[in-house]
Design a protein around this motif. Structure first.
Motif, short mmCIF file in Angstrom:
data_model
loop_
_atom_site.label_atom_id
_atom_site.label_comp_id
_atom_site.label_asym_id
_atom_site.label_seq_id
_atom_site.Cartn_x
_atom_site.Cartn_y
_atom_site.Cartn_z
N PRO A 194 0.82 -1.22 0.00
CA PRO A 194 0.00 0.00 0.00
C PRO A 194 0.85 1.27 0.00
CG PRO A 194 -0.89 -1.59 1.55
CD PRO A 194 0.44 -2.13 1.09
N GLU A 195 1.98 1.22 0.70
CA GLU A 195 2.86 2.39 0.75
C GLU A 195 3.47 2.67 -0.63
OE1 GLU A 195 1.99 0.90 4.60
OE2 GLU A 195 2.92 -0.15 2.91
N GLN A 196 3.87 1.62 -1.33
CA GLN A 196 4.40 1.79 -2.68
C GLN A 196 3.33 2.35 -3.61
OE1 GLN A 196 5.81 -2.36 -2.92
NE2 GLN A 196 7.76 -1.55 -3.64
N ALA A 197 2.11 1.84 -3.47
CA ALA A 197 1.01 2.34 -4.29
C ALA A 197 0.78 3.83 -4.07
CB ALA A 197 -0.27 1.56 -3.99
N ALA A 198 0.82 4.24 -2.80
CA ALA A 198 0.63 5.66 -2.48
C ALA A 198 1.73 6.51 -3.09
CB ALA A 198 0.60 5.84 -0.96
N GLU A 199 2.97 6.04 -3.01
CA GLU A 199 4.10 6.78 -3.57
C GLU A 199 4.00 6.89 -5.09
OE1 GLU A 199 7.60 4.82 -2.22
OE2 GLU A 199 7.27 5.33 -0.10
N LEU A 200 3.61 5.80 -5.73
CA LEU A 200 3.48 5.83 -7.19
C LEU A 200 2.35 6.75 -7.62
CD1 LEU A 200 3.96 2.04 -7.97
CD2 LEU A 200 5.51 3.89 -8.62
N TYR A 201 1.21 6.63 -6.96
CA TYR A 201 0.06 7.46 -7.34
C TYR A 201 0.34 8.94 -7.14
CZ TYR A 201 -4.86 8.72 -7.90
OH TYR A 201 -6.03 9.26 -8.34
N ALA A 202 1.11 9.26 -6.12
CA ALA A 202 1.45 10.66 -5.86
C ALA A 202 2.26 11.26 -7.00
CB ALA A 202 2.23 10.78 -4.55
N LYS A 203 2.97 10.41 -7.74
CA LYS A 203 3.81 10.89 -8.85
C LYS A 203 3.04 11.00 -10.17
CE LYS A 203 7.93 8.79 -6.78
NZ LYS A 203 8.96 7.73 -6.90
N LEU A 204 1.81 10.56 -10.18
CA LEU A 204 1.01 10.60 -11.40
C LEU A 204 0.48 12.01 -11.64
CD1 LEU A 204 -0.25 8.81 -13.69
CD2 LEU A 204 -2.30 8.71 -12.25
N GLU A 205 0.88 12.61 -12.73
CA GLU A 205 0.52 14.01 -12.98
C GLU A 205 -0.96 14.17 -13.32
OE1 GLU A 205 3.24 15.21 -16.02
OE2 GLU A 205 5.00 15.11 -14.69
N SER A 206 -1.60 13.12 -13.78
CA SER A 206 -3.02 13.20 -14.17
C SER A 206 -3.94 12.61 -13.11
CB SER A 206 -3.23 12.47 -15.50
OG SER A 206 -2.77 11.13 -15.41
N LYS A 207 -3.50 12.57 -11.85
CA LYS A 207 -4.30 11.92 -10.82
C LYS A 207 -5.61 12.64 -10.51
CE LYS A 207 -1.33 13.79 -7.14
NZ LYS A 207 -0.21 14.15 -8.03
N ASN A 208 -5.77 13.88 -10.95
CA ASN A 208 -7.05 14.55 -10.77
C ASN A 208 -8.15 13.92 -11.62
OD1 ASN A 208 -6.07 16.40 -8.91
ND2 ASN A 208 -5.58 17.94 -10.46
N SER A 209 -7.74 13.24 -12.69
CA SER A 209 -8.74 12.61 -13.56
C SER A 209 -8.59 11.10 -13.65
CB SER A 209 -8.66 13.20 -14.97
OG SER A 209 -7.37 13.09 -15.51
N VAL A 210 -7.50 10.55 -13.14
CA VAL A 210 -7.27 9.11 -13.17
C VAL A 210 -7.33 8.57 -11.74
CG1 VAL A 210 -5.66 7.27 -13.81
CG2 VAL A 210 -5.80 9.35 -15.21
N LYS A 211 -8.28 7.68 -11.49
CA LYS A 211 -8.50 7.17 -10.13
C LYS A 211 -7.69 5.90 -9.88
CE LYS A 211 -13.18 9.05 -10.09
NZ LYS A 211 -14.64 8.75 -10.01
N ALA A 212 -7.38 5.67 -8.61
CA ALA A 212 -6.58 4.52 -8.22
C ALA A 212 -7.48 3.38 -7.71
CB ALA A 212 -5.58 4.90 -7.14
N VAL A 213 -7.17 2.18 -8.18
CA VAL A 213 -7.89 0.97 -7.78
C VAL A 213 -6.90 0.01 -7.13
CG1 VAL A 213 -9.26 -0.99 -8.59
CG2 VAL A 213 -9.45 1.23 -9.74
N GLY A 214 -7.31 -0.63 -6.04
CA GLY A 214 -6.49 -1.66 -5.42
C GLY A 214 -7.11 -3.03 -5.63
N VAL A 215 -6.31 -3.99 -6.04
CA VAL A 215 -6.79 -5.36 -6.26
C VAL A 215 -6.42 -6.22 -5.05
CG1 VAL A 215 -6.64 -7.39 -7.73
CG2 VAL A 215 -6.55 -5.09 -8.75
N PHE A 216 -7.42 -6.84 -4.44
CA PHE A 216 -7.24 -7.66 -3.25
C PHE A 216 -7.82 -9.05 -3.49
CE2 PHE A 216 -7.61 -3.24 -1.97
CZ PHE A 216 -6.56 -3.06 -1.08
N ILE A 217 -7.22 -10.06 -2.85
CA ILE A 217 -7.69 -11.43 -3.01
C ILE A 217 -7.74 -12.12 -1.64
CG2 ILE A 217 -7.26 -13.70 -4.04
CD1 ILE A 217 -5.80 -12.28 -6.30
#
Length: 221
Positions: free
Chosen positions: A45-68
């Protein structure tokens, strides 16, 4: 308008590709992080947060987490740490699990279905999740096999919920998937990779194909 989810984002290089493409007004609607344990594309989850923070289009691109098959408590805590807008449940989660997660997490809940029979789809369609993801069936894996789903079966079943089509989709069969199934969205992971890593040319081609299906997210913020 058919949406696009680009799954399996796991490296800084993947985000750099998306940032370059966003300058050309090419963006998916969602990006997916695999937070299930023990898979090739798994990140924390921490890596996901760091990666998403670097996405310049995050205002229009939403983050999804896949869990099993993880606990509702773990899923909710991970989603909150990673800033996810969607939790995609890709295991054996049932209605009781969804209700439990609703009490802990305020975002959308999607349920993946490994389609083997029409009944698999009909049962999932009765769940209180927000959307479905119809994937290929495998005895040995909950997903990410690259195996094409049974499109004829999926096409034959009326689904009340909005659903994504997943499983073995790539640039060569994307048009057929959209025109034959008419899903709410397309979920692609392996079809954008070469030798197990995201391929900029393949992602570009996927996004360019999606233009003809009215993807508004081509205008990235």
């Amino acid at each position: 308008m058919i949406k696009l989810k680009l799954c399996g984002i796991r490296r800084d290089e993947d985000i750099e590709i998306l940032n370059r493409l966003s300058k050309e007004k090419l963006c998916p609607d969602w990006i997916g992080f695999v937070l299930a344990q023990g898979y090739r594309r798994t990140i924390s989850p921490e890596q996901a947060a760091e990666l998403y923070a670097k996405l310049e289009s995050k205002n229009s691109v939403k983050a999804v987490g896949v869990f099993i098959n993880q606990s509702a408590e773990y899923v909710a805590a991970s989603a909150n740490r990673a800033g996810l807008k969607v939790c995609q449940m890709h295991g054996d989660e049932d209605e009781r699990f969804i209700q439990r997660l609703r009490k802990l997490y305020d975002g959308e809940i999607w349920k993946a279905v490994r389609v083997r029979t029409a009944e698999d789809i009909l049962v999932a369609d009765k769940l209180s999740c927000d959307k479905l993801l119809l994937d290929s069936f495998s005895e040995s894996s909950y997903g990410g096999t690259g195996k094409k789903a049974d499109w004829e079966l999926i096409k034959s079943v009326y689904v009340n919920k909005k659903f994504f089509l997943a499983g073995g989709i790539n640039a060569d069969n994307l048009n057929e998937a959209c025109e034959k199934i008419h899903p709410y969205g397309i979920d692609i992971s392996g079809g954008t990779e070469t030798d197990g890593v995201k391929d900029e040319a393949k992602i570009r081609r996927i996004l360019e194909i999606m233009r003809r299906y009215g993807k508004e997210q081509i205008c990235c913020e």
